[in-house]
Scaffold this motif. Sequence first.
Motif: not given
Ligand code: CO
Length: 467
Positions: A243-245, A11-14, A207-211, A176-178
């Motif tokens: 987006s995320q995994a 609903l938000r980051d993706a 852990l927050h990361t992106h692909c 941690f925001k990567d």
């Molecule tokens: Co993000």
Amino acid sequence: MRKIQLTETILRDANQSLMATRMKFSDFEDILPLMDKVGYYSVECWGGATFDSCLRYLNEDPWERLRKIRKAMPNTRLQMLLRGQNLLGYKHYHDDVVEKFVELSIKNGIDVIRIFDALNDFRNIRTALEATKKYGNERTIASGCISYTQSPVHTPAKYVEMCKELKSMGFDTICFKDMAGTMTPNEAERLFGGVVDALGNDIPLVLHTHCTTGMAYMTLDKAVECGVDIIDTATSCFSNGTSQAATETMYYAIEQCGIETGIDEKLMNKVNEFFKPIKDKYLADGTIDYKSLGTDSQALFYKVPGGMLSNMIANLKDMNAIDKFEEALLEIPNVRKDLGYPPLVTPLSQMVGNQAVMNVLLGERYKQISNEVKNHFRGEYGIAPAPVNKELEAKILGEGKSPVDCRIEDSKRTGEDFKAAEKALGDLAQSEEDIMSYICYPQQAEAFLKRRKEKQENVVKYSIVEA
Ligand code: CO
């Protein structure tokens, strides 16, 4: 039994990473009651660009969106991303505004507030933390968030120090925001290994990361092995690329190791089935750009986020100077060093990129200095991670002058911004939330509130005719 929990970001980051936050509430309204039963740690649904996008493009009241999500999902923690003293924008707001914003966010349904500062200057997240503690209830979680980056000064030891500071400030979890997706498995091992050694297991790690660069699955796997407790994932049809995994993929990988996630497998898969046609719709109309779905490894090579590169290419093309691209790229690390190695996240990424381009195009370094870079040297965004270039500082500030303390101005005023906003809006404002929308995004909020008023007047006229 060990437990790893998942935050669902659809609903938000993706939504923000793949389709510039253009997903309407009506698109996902019907799945919310089911999502409420999946068993996520939390659902990230607000903050970041949702506020701006609702007002500017979707003709939705962001506060009303939040209340509706809350109503449809009474059991799941709702999460938002907050840029500390900047709230959801790029300027520093006064403490009373920050406090009110947090109060209203909690009142309208937010449980988890993830608070970060672009420079990791934690003075800029303290007010939001204190307000979260003041207005929070038994469900509320204040998550202290570190903007992750690589530089000679960003060592595992430095990150351990930051974690200790966040813990002593009173945060409930540390994230941690990567944002660029450049954290490698090896870095994750050293980072989380070091943090767990120093802090033990008494504060949950996120852990927050992106692909974006293709690292995410390997890095998440290593982070899980090394002690992370919560990871951010997106339902699979809205995963990968920028987006995320994928939620399902991480679920299966984790559960097979005998680690519990608390997720209901069947319901989790139903969420993905629901979003598939929504993705198809937005792919077909071009809202989702196929480029955002691929892997872009350039960020690893040049050590700059993908968005920053495309921004630079567009600027250079505009100026008919694309032949200077390589040279500008090589100038980026130099500018970043001069600025004290800021994490390359908005707004610092644009500032560093633009200054590097200027330095190359004008054939002389800092012949022209952008206002944003000057403000950075003046200390208006906070303190840089490493000492800045002193010669340049003297050139910008004048000999013998020191940067300002960005906190002095912030704490002074009380209530003035509200009174001014209330006066400017007049009868357009029907709530404190309306006033807050205006303080954050004046033009967009005013336009939205005018449209809302017209609509309400039309309803009244129509019902008179009906009668
Ligand atoms: Co993000």
